[in-house]
Design a protein around this motif. Structure first.
Motif, PDB file in Angstrom:
ATOM      1  N   UNK A  27      21.950  48.572   8.852  1.00 24.51           N
ATOM      2  CA  UNK A  27      22.131  47.957   7.408  1.00 24.51           C
ATOM      3  C   UNK A  27      21.072  48.277   6.505  1.00 24.51           C
ATOM      4  N   UNK A  28      20.021  48.147   6.865  1.00 20.63           N
ATOM      5  CA  UNK A  28      18.952  48.388   5.884  1.00 20.63           C
ATOM      6  C   UNK A  28      18.661  49.798   5.641  1.00 20.63           C
ATOM      7  N   UNK A  29      18.908  50.502   6.408  1.00 26.58           N
ATOM      8  CA  UNK A  29      19.013  52.113   6.033  1.00 26.58           C
ATOM      9  C   UNK A  29      20.083  52.562   4.817  1.00 26.58           C
ATOM     10  N   UNK A  30      21.228  51.797   5.313  1.00 27.55           N
ATOM     11  CA  UNK A  30      22.224  52.063   4.414  1.00 27.55           C
ATOM     12  C   UNK A  30      22.297  51.685   2.987  1.00 27.55           C
ATOM     13  N   UNK A  31      21.752  50.304   2.908  1.00 30.47           N
ATOM     14  CA  UNK A  31      21.823  49.559   1.691  1.00 30.47           C
ATOM     15  C   UNK A  31      20.483  49.423   1.064  1.00 30.47           C
ATOM     16  N   UNK A  32      19.401  49.805   1.757  1.00 29.20           N
ATOM     17  CA  UNK A  32      18.148  49.760   1.365  1.00 29.20           C
ATOM     18  C   UNK A  32      17.609  48.352   0.788  1.00 29.20           C
ATOM     19  N   UNK A  33      18.220  47.054   1.228  1.00 29.67           N
ATOM     20  CA  UNK A  33      17.881  45.984   0.920  1.00 29.67           C
ATOM     21  C   UNK A  33      16.940  45.418   1.941  1.00 29.67           C
ATOM     22  N   UNK A  34      15.620  45.157   1.537  1.00 28.71           N
ATOM     23  CA  UNK A  34      14.732  44.836   2.429  1.00 28.71           C
ATOM     24  C   UNK A  34      14.864  43.789   3.139  1.00 28.71           C
ATOM     25  N   UNK A  35      15.990  42.763   2.816  1.00 31.44           N
ATOM     26  CA  UNK A  35      16.069  41.567   3.566  1.00 31.44           C
ATOM     27  C   UNK A  35      16.851  41.776   4.816  1.00 31.44           C
TER      28      UNK A  35
END
Ligand code: HEM
Lengths: 272, 423
Positions: A27-35
């Motif tokens: 999800x981090x890779x896809x959305x670039x959300x640091x959370x």
């Protein structure tokens, strides 16, 4: 509740957390959300702690380190992969590596969960203090090679996806390249120790220090592949893509040495 | 001219890598094909059987091709190593200092003075020298001896291979069984061992925990010592190693003449051993002794453990080669045949011992130590160079350029943070 039931429960929780970690990293890779990345790290870390407790329960139950059959080794191997990943993460702050390494960890743990897991006492050949060094170094070595292969995959994939790289999600490409080299050096040193301690042990258990048993031969093949990698890198300046491919091939050899040899080419060294 | 070309090629890294690949592929075949069977087997079972035989894959690790590969590898490695020594010696000299790569990162920070920096490096055990003709320029070095890492690593590998050759040609090894009271003699080494006793220890679940042989060592028929060996604890005497390797049961077959009540035959049989009793033309085959007997799959006798909890013998009789009868009997049972009473009086454990004498091992061990030391030097104690000049700071290393710069940045950062805390 007995210890084995506790171990089984903790094992399952750790397994679920590792899956959660992998998903968060994706999800981090896809959305670039640091959370999402943070969440992945927390899941990996808590999974690791619970996994460590599970191993502790098994150690208490059996009175020895969990190093003596394929289940225990796959389990320790998973533990080694996550340990190496977390060490790299906290030292270099490369969150995205998790997206490539944690799936390896949970696949390996899934493999472990398919294997017979009863605690059995050590057969006479394994009753030796070399067991700890020999298998302990194997755990570290394989863990390191797994993380290096994860970094190499990042290199290979993000080399293509310029976009992801621009968004600064994936670590700096040069850093990936260098770091996978340094981690391979560590894994190689450990693999050398595995083979050397194996030879010393084989002399005291089986009389010969080297007998071309399939496991011995395949660990040598793996060692040769990484030797070639290190030489090409150091003396011929191989970097980047070819080096990354080499590291992935080396890790395939590791997996074959570990799983393929035990299932396809059993010798005296397959303690199942 | 051509000789030089051949030499250059023979001692090149390119050829070394080529040999690595050939070696890895060659031994892979050895792990995929069954080894050491008679050639006929390969010719019958594989379509490319004759190719397998021609390339030596039926005995991969002792084939001449493999030996040639290993010898070529030795030559290549030795040549490569020697070739590099002069340049290593040059780099080892006090005045050697590499210049930074054109794309190297300048790590100079204006908030740290040269003196602070040199102080820090001194604390990190760097050797610091000021350059005479360039005042204000400093060379900090560490682990200069690390330049020999590859030589030491390669010397280790060469020693290992040579040691294994010694083993291949001079090692003595073999196997023998001993029943309690029996002796095995090593004429060349001038001693013998007598088995005093052999026993096992068991766990609660009946599995074997360990095997023990009590050995008495004799020289010129006089005892000089005694030792108990078990798996992972061999005996060593006069360079010969003795290893606990296997065990078995020997059972005493007794045949009595019923008329006279006289024992006319008395002999130990191992499992699956056969003996011939001439007076009755009777062949006795001890199919097996089962200490904890149970009838298993398809009526086959099996033993649950090696503990004598329910001992039984399985015996087959033949008369002039014709099957007569088969029995499963316990130690107190006897069967009669043409005026003879046949049974087993007792069973004893015998030990199986492997012996091996191989001085090549010590070379291999020394080689392993060199190899490990060399790798440690190459990966961690490699030569490190730092160039310090007003406005310039470079971390220089061949092994780990990126990591070494990282490290320097990190300790500079720490230095500033500590100062920040103090003030
Ligand atoms: C030259 C000799 C030896 C070499 C090169 C060698 C190599 C290896 C390697 C590479 C591993 C990593 C795990 C894997 O791939 O499965 C391993 C694991 C292991 N080795 Fe060895 N070994 C040697 C001798 C021995 C001896 C003498 C013993 C015990 C009598 C032994 C017992 C084990 C065990 C129990 C494991 C972990 C469990 C398993 O994977 O099944 N090894 N060895």
């Amino acid at each position: 509740m007995n210890l084995i039931a506790v171990e089984e429960m903790l094992f399952t929780i750790a397994f679920v957390l590792y899956i959660a970690a992998s998903l968060s990293f994706f999800a981090f890779l896809a959305s670039s959300k640091a959370r999402a990345g943070q969440l992945g790290v927390y899941a990996a870390l808590s999974g690791f702690l619970i996994h460590t407790l599970a191993m502790g329960a098994r150690i208490l139950e059996s009175g020895r380190l969990p190093f003596s059959n394929q289940y225990e080794f796959a389990n320790s191997f998973t533990w080694g992969i996550v340990l190496c990943y977390l060490a790299i993460h906290f030292y270099y702050r490369f969150t995205a590596v998790g997206a490539f390494v944690m799936p390896l960890a949970f696949l390996m743990m899934g493999y472990a969960s398919l294997l017979p897991r009863h605690v059995r006492p050590l057969m006479p050949a394994l009753q030796s203090r070399w067991l700890t060094v020999h298998v302990g170094t194997a755990v570290l070595s394989y863990g390191a090679f797994a993380v290096a292969a994860g970094l190499s995959l990042i290199y290979l994939i993000s080399g293509r996806k310029e976009g992801a790289h621009k968004r600064r999600l994936l670590p700096d490409l040069d850093a990936c390249d260098f770091l996978s080299y340094r981690i391979i050096a560590f894994g190689y040193l450990m693999l050398t120790l595995v083979i050397v301690t194996g030879a010393i042990w084989a002399r005291s258990a089986w009389s010969r220090y080297w007998g071309w048993d399939p496991k011995e031969t395949w660990s040598l093949i793996t060692w040769i592949i990484y030797s070639a990698y290190l030489h090409l890198r150091f003396n011929r300046g191989w970097k980047g893509k070819p080096a990354a491919w080499f590291s992935v091939i080396g890790f395939i050899a590791v997996i074959f040495t570990f799983i393929g040899v035990n299932t396809l080419l059993p010798g005296i060294h397959s303690y199942r | 001219m051509t000789f030089n070309r051949i030499k250059r090629w023979l001692f090149s890294l390119r050829f070394g890598i080529f040999l690595f690949i050939i070696m890895a592929i060659y031994v892979t075949f050895g792990t995929l094909l069954p080894q050491d069977l008679p050639p006929g087997h390969y010719l019958d079972s594989y379509r490319l059987g004759s190719l397998i035989i021609a390339l030596g894959f039926h005995q991969t690790y002792s084939s001449w091709i493999f030996r040639v590969i290993m010898v070529m590898f030795l030559i290549n490695l030795a040549g490569c190593t020697l070739k590099m020594i002069p340049s290593q010696q040059r780099r080892y000299r006090q005045d050697y200092f590499p210049s930074p790569k054109p794309d190297a990162e300048n790590l100079w920070r204006d908030d740290i003075t040269s003196d602070e920096l040199l102080d820090l490096l001194r604390r990190k055990k760097y050797h610091i020298s000021e350059i005479l003709h360039e005042p204000g320029t400093y060379h900090a070095t560490r682990n200069r001896w690390g330049v020999f890492a590859s030589t030491i690593t390669h010397a280790g590998i060469i020693t290992i291979i040579l040691g294994s050759f010694i083993g291949n040609y001079f090692a003595q090894e073999g196997f023998f069984n001993l029943m309690p009271g029996e002796t095995a003699t090593f004429h060349q080494e001038g001693f013998s061992v007598q088995l005093q006793d052999f026993y096992m220890s068991f766990r609660e679940d009946g599995s074997t925990e360990q095997y023990y042989s009590d050995l008495l060592i004799l020289e010129n028929d006089a005892p000089v010592g005694s030792e108990t060996i078990w798996v992972n604890r061999p005996l060593r005497h006069r360079g010969m190693m003795l290893y606990q390797s296997s065990f078995g049961w020997a059972s005493r077959l007794q045949i009595k003449e019923i008329e006279t009540n006289e024992v006319v035959f008395n002999q130990f049989l191992r499992n699956d051993e056969t003996t011939f009793f001439q007076p009755a033309h009777l062949t006795v085959h001890l199919f097996g002794y089962f200490p904890e007997f149970q009838l298993g799959h398809q009526g086959m006798p099996v033993t649950l453990s090696q503990e004598e909890r329910n001992p039984h013998y399985a015996v087959v009789l033949y008369h002039f080669g014709e099957f007569v009868d088969s029995f499963i009997m316990n130690p107190s049972q006897r069967f009669t045949y043409q005026g003879y009473e046949i049974g087993f009086a007792e069973s004893v454990l015998y030990t199986g011992i492997i012996y091996r004498k191989d001085f090549g091992y010590y070379a291999v061990l020394a080689g392993c130590l060199l190899l490990m030391a060399g790798l440690l030097m190459a990966f961690y104690f490699y030569p490190k160079y730092i160039l310090v000049r007003q406005g310039e700071l470079y971390a220089i290393s061949r092994q780990n350029a990126w990591g070494f710069s990282m490290w320097l940045k990190r300790i500079l950062q720490q230095l500033k943070e500590k100062e920040g805390e103090r003030s």
